[in-house]
Scaffold this active site. Structure first.
Site, PDB file in Angstrom:
ATOM      1  N   ASP A 112       9.003 -13.097 -20.966  1.00  0.00           N
ATOM      2  CA  ASP A 112       9.716 -12.766 -22.199  1.00  0.00           C
ATOM      3  C   ASP A 112       8.984 -11.587 -22.857  1.00  0.00           C
ATOM      4  OD1 ASP A 112      11.617 -13.246 -24.260  1.00  0.00           O
ATOM      5  OD2 ASP A 112      10.264 -14.592 -25.295  1.00  0.00           O
ATOM      6  N   GLY A 128       5.900 -11.034 -22.578  1.00  0.00           N
ATOM      7  CA  GLY A 128       4.856 -10.612 -21.642  1.00  0.00           C
ATOM      8  C   GLY A 128       3.461 -11.014 -22.105  1.00  0.00           C
ATOM      9  N   ARG A 172      14.430 -29.654 -19.968  1.00  0.00           N
ATOM     10  CA  ARG A 172      13.719 -29.141 -18.784  1.00  0.00           C
ATOM     11  C   ARG A 172      14.363 -29.637 -17.493  1.00  0.00           C
ATOM     12  NH1 ARG A 172       8.846 -26.850 -20.370  1.00  0.00           N
ATOM     13  NH2 ARG A 172       7.777 -27.784 -22.138  1.00  0.00           N
ATOM     14  N   GLU A 189       5.489 -18.413 -12.735  1.00  0.00           N
ATOM     15  CA  GLU A 189       5.893 -18.617 -14.124  1.00  0.00           C
ATOM     16  C   GLU A 189       7.400 -18.838 -14.198  1.00  0.00           C
ATOM     17  OE1 GLU A 189       5.438 -19.678 -16.833  1.00  0.00           O
ATOM     18  OE2 GLU A 189       4.833 -18.266 -18.376  1.00  0.00           O
ATOM     19  N   ASP A 190       7.829 -19.519 -15.229  1.00  0.00           N
ATOM     20  CA  ASP A 190       9.260 -19.784 -15.388  1.00  0.00           C
ATOM     21  C   ASP A 190      10.006 -18.549 -15.887  1.00  0.00           C
ATOM     22  OD1 ASP A 190       8.051 -19.897 -17.904  1.00  0.00           O
ATOM     23  OD2 ASP A 190       8.935 -21.810 -18.483  1.00  0.00           O
ATOM     24  N   ASP A 215      12.436 -25.263 -21.587  1.00  0.00           N
ATOM     25  CA  ASP A 215      12.769 -26.215 -22.649  1.00  0.00           C
ATOM     26  C   ASP A 215      13.166 -25.552 -23.962  1.00  0.00           C
ATOM     27  OD1 ASP A 215      10.013 -25.266 -23.189  1.00  0.00           O
ATOM     28  OD2 ASP A 215      10.092 -26.728 -24.820  1.00  0.00           O
ATOM     29  N   LEU A 252       1.735 -13.923 -19.749  1.00  0.00           N
ATOM     30  CA  LEU A 252       1.321 -13.494 -18.417  1.00  0.00           C
ATOM     31  C   LEU A 252       0.263 -12.408 -18.443  1.00  0.00           C
ATOM     32  CD1 LEU A 252       4.451 -13.612 -16.096  1.00  0.00           C
ATOM     33  CD2 LEU A 252       2.325 -14.900 -15.914  1.00  0.00           C
TER      34      LEU A 252
HETATM   35  P1  IMP Z   1       6.025 -14.626 -23.386  1.00  0.00           P
HETATM   36  O1  IMP Z   1       4.557 -14.821 -23.569  1.00  0.00           O
HETATM   37  O2  IMP Z   1       6.709 -14.164 -24.638  1.00  0.00           O
HETATM   38  O3  IMP Z   1       6.394 -13.776 -22.192  1.00  0.00           O
HETATM   39  O4  IMP Z   1       6.649 -16.048 -23.239  1.00  0.00           O
HETATM   40  C1  IMP Z   1       6.659 -16.736 -22.107  1.00  0.00           C
HETATM   41  C2  IMP Z   1       6.874 -18.191 -22.420  1.00  0.00           C
HETATM   42  O5  IMP Z   1       7.768 -18.394 -23.532  1.00  0.00           O
HETATM   43  C3  IMP Z   1       7.550 -18.827 -21.240  1.00  0.00           C
HETATM   44  O6  IMP Z   1       6.605 -19.321 -20.330  1.00  0.00           O
HETATM   45  C4  IMP Z   1       8.360 -19.917 -21.883  1.00  0.00           C
HETATM   46  O7  IMP Z   1       7.560 -21.065 -22.016  1.00  0.00           O
HETATM   47  C5  IMP Z   1       8.703 -19.398 -23.252  1.00  0.00           C
HETATM   48  N1  IMP Z   1      10.059 -18.794 -23.279  1.00  0.00           N
HETATM   49  C6  IMP Z   1      10.383 -17.510 -23.387  1.00  0.00           C
HETATM   50  N2  IMP Z   1      11.713 -17.321 -23.367  1.00  0.00           N
HETATM   51  C7  IMP Z   1      12.242 -18.554 -23.208  1.00  0.00           C
HETATM   52  C8  IMP Z   1      13.603 -19.031 -23.095  1.00  0.00           C
HETATM   53  O8  IMP Z   1      14.606 -18.304 -23.103  1.00  0.00           O
HETATM   54  N3  IMP Z   1      13.728 -20.380 -22.948  1.00  0.00           N
HETATM   55  C9  IMP Z   1      12.685 -21.238 -22.903  1.00  0.00           C
HETATM   56  N4  IMP Z   1      11.406 -20.836 -22.996  1.00  0.00           N
HETATM   57  C10 IMP Z   1      11.192 -19.503 -23.156  1.00  0.00           C
HETATM   58 MG    MG Z   2       6.008 -21.250 -20.142  1.00  0.00          MG
END
Ligand code: IMP
Ligand code: MG
Length: 174
Positions: A99, A101, A161, A95-96, A155, A104
């Protein structure tokens, strides 16, 4: 709004760290099946795969947490499923950024039900301050502060990107 980007992690540092991560994976497994989460993980996954010397296969899934802006809504939707079975494989989800969570933890629960030999999760970036749902990571590239970052696959509204570094995006009134 005016979009300004300042370098947080240079290309050199990103590449060096990915090399270390690849060495760790090489030492741990005889073969791996990488699963990239589109589209953000693609740059990281390719760099990592290039550096691995064990046999590598790969697949991609696409999930979206709604919204084109700088925060996710919490609703996760599967847009593209796996092409190949993961049964009995050493699966590494790539995963990139981690954030809240939500993405994932959802992906992990779905993949765990598909019988992999083992399932680990690695992310290039981790923003622990933003966590809402706990996720256990097997490897992290960089722990970063609570800033919105772009580049290296990440992005903002589908832009940036392709930046060859990780940068912090600031939005200011024009
Ligand atoms: P989560 O489900 O909140 O953990 O979000 C994960 C997804 O949100 C990542 O795979 C990104 O696509 C996007 N994301 C979260 N933070 C960032 C950021 O700082 N920049 C760009 N994309 C983000
Ligand atoms: Mg993502």
């Amino acid at each position: 709004m005016k979009e300004t980007i300042s370098v947080l992690i240079s290309k050199e540092d990103v590449e060096k760290r990915i090399g270390e991560m690849a060495a760790e994976i090489d030492a741990k497994y005889e073969s791996v099946h990488l699963i990239g989460i589109l589209k953000g993980s693609v740059f990281f996954l390719c760099e990592l795969a290039e550096r691995l010397t064990i046999p590598v296969t790969m697949d991609f899934i696409s999930v979206s947490s709604y919204g084109d802006g700088t925060s996710s809504s919490g609703i996760v939707k599967f847009n593209k499923d796996l092409d190949d079975s993961i049964e009995g494989k050493n699966v590494i989800v790539v995963e990139d950024i981690l954030d809240s969570g939500r993405t994932l933890s959802y992906v992990k629960s779905v993949l765990e039900g598909k019988g992999p030999a083992n399932l680990s999760i690695i992310t290039l970036l981790d923003k622990p301050e933003r966590r809402v749902v706990p996720v256990e990571l097997d490897m992290t590239g960089f722990v970063i502060p609570d800033e919105f970052v772009v580049g290296y696959g990440l992005d903002y509204a589908q832009k940036y990107r392709n930046l060859p570094y990780i940068g912090v995006l600031s939005l200011t009134e024009e």
